[in-house]
Design a protein around this motif. Sequence first.
Motif, PDB file in Angstrom:
ATOM      1  N   HIS A   8       0.850  -1.176   0.000  1.00  0.00           N
ATOM      2  CA  HIS A   8       0.000   0.000   0.000  1.00  0.00           C
ATOM      3  C   HIS A   8       0.885   1.224   0.000  1.00  0.00           C
ATOM      4  O   HIS A   8       2.030   1.189   0.444  1.00  0.00           O
ATOM      5  CB  HIS A   8      -0.904   0.014   1.244  1.00  0.00           C
ATOM      6  CG  HIS A   8      -1.767  -1.195   1.368  1.00  0.00           C
ATOM      7  ND1 HIS A   8      -2.848  -1.422   0.550  1.00  0.00           N
ATOM      8  CD2 HIS A   8      -1.708  -2.252   2.204  1.00  0.00           C
ATOM      9  CE1 HIS A   8      -3.420  -2.556   0.885  1.00  0.00           C
ATOM     10  NE2 HIS A   8      -2.744  -3.085   1.885  1.00  0.00           N
ATOM     11  N   GLU A   9       0.328   2.324  -0.498  1.00  0.00           N
ATOM     12  CA  GLU A   9       1.112   3.545  -0.579  1.00  0.00           C
ATOM     13  C   GLU A   9       1.032   4.299   0.741  1.00  0.00           C
ATOM     14  O   GLU A   9      -0.007   4.841   1.105  1.00  0.00           O
ATOM     15  CB  GLU A   9       0.607   4.422  -1.723  1.00  0.00           C
ATOM     16  CG  GLU A   9       1.510   5.599  -1.971  1.00  0.00           C
ATOM     17  CD  GLU A   9       1.138   6.358  -3.226  1.00  0.00           C
ATOM     18  OE1 GLU A   9       1.874   7.298  -3.551  1.00  0.00           O
ATOM     19  OE2 GLU A   9       0.136   6.029  -3.867  1.00  0.00           O
ATOM     20  N   VAL A  10       2.144   4.303   1.454  1.00  0.00           N
ATOM     21  CA  VAL A  10       2.283   5.028   2.705  1.00  0.00           C
ATOM     22  C   VAL A  10       3.474   5.956   2.536  1.00  0.00           C
ATOM     23  O   VAL A  10       4.599   5.495   2.301  1.00  0.00           O
ATOM     24  CB  VAL A  10       2.508   4.083   3.901  1.00  0.00           C
ATOM     25  CG1 VAL A  10       2.684   4.881   5.172  1.00  0.00           C
ATOM     26  CG2 VAL A  10       1.354   3.115   4.043  1.00  0.00           C
ATOM     27  N   ILE A  11       3.223   7.258   2.629  1.00  0.00           N
ATOM     28  CA  ILE A  11       4.274   8.257   2.480  1.00  0.00           C
ATOM     29  C   ILE A  11       4.619   8.780   3.862  1.00  0.00           C
ATOM     30  O   ILE A  11       3.756   9.294   4.566  1.00  0.00           O
ATOM     31  CB  ILE A  11       3.809   9.406   1.557  1.00  0.00           C
ATOM     32  CG1 ILE A  11       3.437   8.849   0.186  1.00  0.00           C
ATOM     33  CG2 ILE A  11       4.878  10.473   1.455  1.00  0.00           C
ATOM     34  CD1 ILE A  11       2.729   9.829  -0.704  1.00  0.00           C
ATOM     35  N   VAL A  12       5.888   8.648   4.243  1.00  0.00           N
ATOM     36  CA  VAL A  12       6.344   9.082   5.557  1.00  0.00           C
ATOM     37  C   VAL A  12       7.357  10.205   5.363  1.00  0.00           C
ATOM     38  O   VAL A  12       8.334  10.045   4.623  1.00  0.00           O
ATOM     39  CB  VAL A  12       7.001   7.921   6.336  1.00  0.00           C
ATOM     40  CG1 VAL A  12       7.393   8.371   7.728  1.00  0.00           C
ATOM     41  CG2 VAL A  12       6.078   6.725   6.405  1.00  0.00           C
ATOM     42  N   THR A  13       7.105  11.345   6.012  1.00  0.00           N
ATOM     43  CA  THR A  13       8.033  12.470   5.951  1.00  0.00           C
ATOM     44  C   THR A  13       8.375  12.916   7.358  1.00  0.00           C
ATOM     45  O   THR A  13       7.584  12.754   8.287  1.00  0.00           O
ATOM     46  CB  THR A  13       7.448  13.665   5.172  1.00  0.00           C
ATOM     47  OG1 THR A  13       6.222  14.057   5.793  1.00  0.00           O
ATOM     48  CG2 THR A  13       7.183  13.314   3.727  1.00  0.00           C
ATOM     49  N   GLY A  14       9.558  13.481   7.496  1.00  0.00           N
ATOM     50  CA  GLY A  14      10.006  13.978   8.792  1.00  0.00           C
ATOM     51  C   GLY A  14      10.292  15.461   8.720  1.00  0.00           C
ATOM     52  O   GLY A  14      10.931  15.930   7.777  1.00  0.00           O
TER      53      GLY A  14
END
Length: 125
Positions: A8-14
Motif C-alpha cells: 500500500h502507498e504510505v508516504i512518511v516524511t520527517g
Amino acid sequence: MNSSHGSHEVIVTGIHLDLTPSLKFYVREKMERLFRHESHIVRVKVELECDRQHLNDNKFIAKGHIQVRGPDINATVSSEDCHKSIDLLVDKLDQSLRKRHGMAKDKRNHPHAVEWQDVSLPKAI
C-alpha cells in the motif's frame, strides 16, 4: 499501488527529524492496520515532527492524512515519545475510519422514508 497483495502507498516524511529506516518500517507496519479495515484507501501520508522551539512536554507531533473516496480524513496527535505519537495517530485514524464506515452503513441500511400520499401511480396491467 493499493493492491490486494499487501503493498500500500504510505508516504512518511520527517520535519526537523531524521527518519531512520526502522522508524519508517514502524510507521508502515502500524498503518497496515488501517488497510485491513478499509479497502478503498488511496494513499496515507504521515508527517512526523519534532518541536524543538517550545519547552513543552508534547515534543513529537504526528499528522496523518488518509485519502479515500470522498472527503479525506486528517488527524494530529502529540506526545513526549515519537513511537507513542505514531500509536496514538493510528488509533485516532482507525476510529475515524470506523465512524465513517458506520455512518455509511447506517445510511445504506436505513434510507429515508418516501411520502406517497399525493402521488398517483399508474395501474399495472
